[in-house]
Design a protein around this motif. Structure first.
Motif, PDB file in Angstrom:
ATOM      1  N   THR A 145     -14.097 -11.224  -3.751  1.00 45.01           N
ATOM      2  CA  THR A 145     -15.474 -11.425  -4.173  1.00 45.01           C
ATOM      3  C   THR A 145     -16.423 -11.580  -2.980  1.00 45.01           C
ATOM      4  N   VAL A 146     -17.706 -11.350  -3.263  1.00 46.43           N
ATOM      5  CA  VAL A 146     -18.781 -11.573  -2.298  1.00 46.43           C
ATOM      6  C   VAL A 146     -19.832 -12.431  -2.996  1.00 46.43           C
ATOM      7  N   LEU A 147     -20.320 -13.444  -2.307  1.00 49.37           N
ATOM      8  CA  LEU A 147     -21.368 -14.302  -2.842  1.00 49.37           C
ATOM      9  C   LEU A 147     -22.664 -13.986  -2.113  1.00 49.37           C
ATOM     10  N   VAL A 148     -23.698 -13.616  -2.857  1.00 46.13           N
ATOM     11  CA  VAL A 148     -25.003 -13.290  -2.293  1.00 46.13           C
ATOM     12  C   VAL A 148     -26.003 -14.314  -2.823  1.00 46.13           C
ATOM     13  N   THR A 149     -26.644 -15.051  -1.904  1.00 42.70           N
ATOM     14  CA  THR A 149     -27.599 -16.082  -2.279  1.00 42.70           C
ATOM     15  C   THR A 149     -29.005 -15.622  -1.911  1.00 42.70           C
ATOM     16  N   GLU A 187     -22.042   0.153  -9.308  1.00 42.94           N
ATOM     17  CA  GLU A 187     -20.803   0.144  -8.510  1.00 42.94           C
ATOM     18  C   GLU A 187     -21.058   0.121  -7.008  1.00 42.94           C
ATOM     19  N   ASP A 188     -22.253   0.531  -6.572  1.00 42.84           N
ATOM     20  CA  ASP A 188     -22.514   0.550  -5.130  1.00 42.84           C
ATOM     21  C   ASP A 188     -23.821  -0.129  -4.724  1.00 42.84           C
ATOM     22  N   ALA A 189     -24.440  -0.888  -5.649  1.00 46.72           N
ATOM     23  CA  ALA A 189     -25.718  -1.523  -5.314  1.00 46.72           C
ATOM     24  C   ALA A 189     -25.980  -2.752  -6.177  1.00 46.72           C
ATOM     25  N   VAL A 190     -26.860  -3.608  -5.636  1.00 51.76           N
ATOM     26  CA  VAL A 190     -27.356  -4.777  -6.366  1.00 51.76           C
ATOM     27  C   VAL A 190     -28.872  -4.761  -6.231  1.00 51.76           C
ATOM     28  N   SER A 191     -29.563  -4.905  -7.350  1.00 49.50           N
ATOM     29  CA  SER A 191     -31.022  -4.923  -7.348  1.00 49.50           C
ATOM     30  C   SER A 191     -31.486  -6.274  -7.860  1.00 49.50           C
ATOM     31  N   ALA A 200     -19.208  -3.728 -11.425  1.00 47.57           N
ATOM     32  CA  ALA A 200     -20.490  -4.182 -11.961  1.00 47.57           C
ATOM     33  C   ALA A 200     -20.317  -5.023 -13.220  1.00 47.57           C
ATOM     34  N   ALA A 201     -19.339  -4.682 -14.061  1.00 46.26           N
ATOM     35  CA  ALA A 201     -19.132  -5.412 -15.313  1.00 46.26           C
ATOM     36  C   ALA A 201     -18.663  -6.842 -15.074  1.00 46.26           C
ATOM     37  N   LYS A 223     -15.382  -7.468  -5.958  1.00 44.51           N
ATOM     38  CA  LYS A 223     -15.024  -6.277  -5.179  1.00 44.51           C
ATOM     39  C   LYS A 223     -14.087  -5.379  -5.984  1.00 44.51           C
ATOM     40  N   GLU A 224     -14.258  -4.073  -5.844  1.00 43.41           N
ATOM     41  CA  GLU A 224     -13.363  -3.115  -6.489  1.00 43.41           C
ATOM     42  C   GLU A 224     -11.974  -3.158  -5.828  1.00 43.41           C
TER      43      GLU A 224
END
Length: 172
Positions: free
Chosen positions: A20-24, A39-43, A66-67, A84-85
């Motif tokens: 996993t990755v945590l984005v704050t 699958e390749d981006a976060v908005s 993404a799910a 993460k995939e």
């Protein structure tokens, strides 16, 4: 009041584990929060209390599920947990090798693969429990106060024997 078309970049901290990755996203009192995962981006978009539109689009380093990715909102920040995939360590958060000065490493939550003594829930963010209380949409932590291990009180001072009293003068 600022115009509605004025967009401000968001400051970001990130940390990772094997899966996993945590984005704050560092935003205070955010409103109208929307985090979208592909699958390749976060908005990320939200509105500040002053009416500014805040946004940040990230093309992530590698593919994510993404799910299974989720986010939660607090009064101080919005935290996204990216699944993460592949269970591999990422070299950086974003695909681009160009430095983004709005992104920095969250060393408070960062752990290397050989750090076995740290739990994998990112220091108190239990996303499964939090998301179960909130449903599928983001939201606050259900009124639960997040605490750190260093929030415990200080121990009482011990009395020192044979110490001079504060009002006693030393003889010279």
């Amino acid at each position: 009041m600022p115009s509605g078309d004025h967009t401000v970049n968001v400051k970001i901290r990130w940390a990772q584990r094997k899966d996993t990755v945590l984005v704050t996203y560092e935003v205070l009192d955010s409103k109208n929060v929307k985090v979208t995962f592909t699958e390749d981006a976060v908005s990320f978009t939200c509105t500040s209390p002053l009416g500014y539109s805040l946004s940040k689009d990230l093309e992530v380093f590698d593919k994510i599920n993404a799910a299974e990715s989720k986010y939660v909102r607090t009064d101080r920040e919005v935290v996204a947990k990216l699944k993460k995939e592949k269970e591999e360590e990422w070299d950086r958060l974003i695909k681009s090798k160009v430095k983004d000065y709005n992104i920095r490493t969250d060393f408070d939550l960062w752990r290397d693969e050989d750090d076995h003594d740290f739990d994998s829930d990112f220091g108190g963010y239990n996303f499964d429990e939090q998301m179960g209380e909130m449903g599928d949409m983001g939201g606050d932590f259900g009124g639960e106060e997040l605490t750190d291990s260093d929030d415990e009180g200080m121990p009482d001072l011990e009395e020192v024997k044979d110490a001079p009293k504060p009002d006693e003068e030393k003889a010279e």
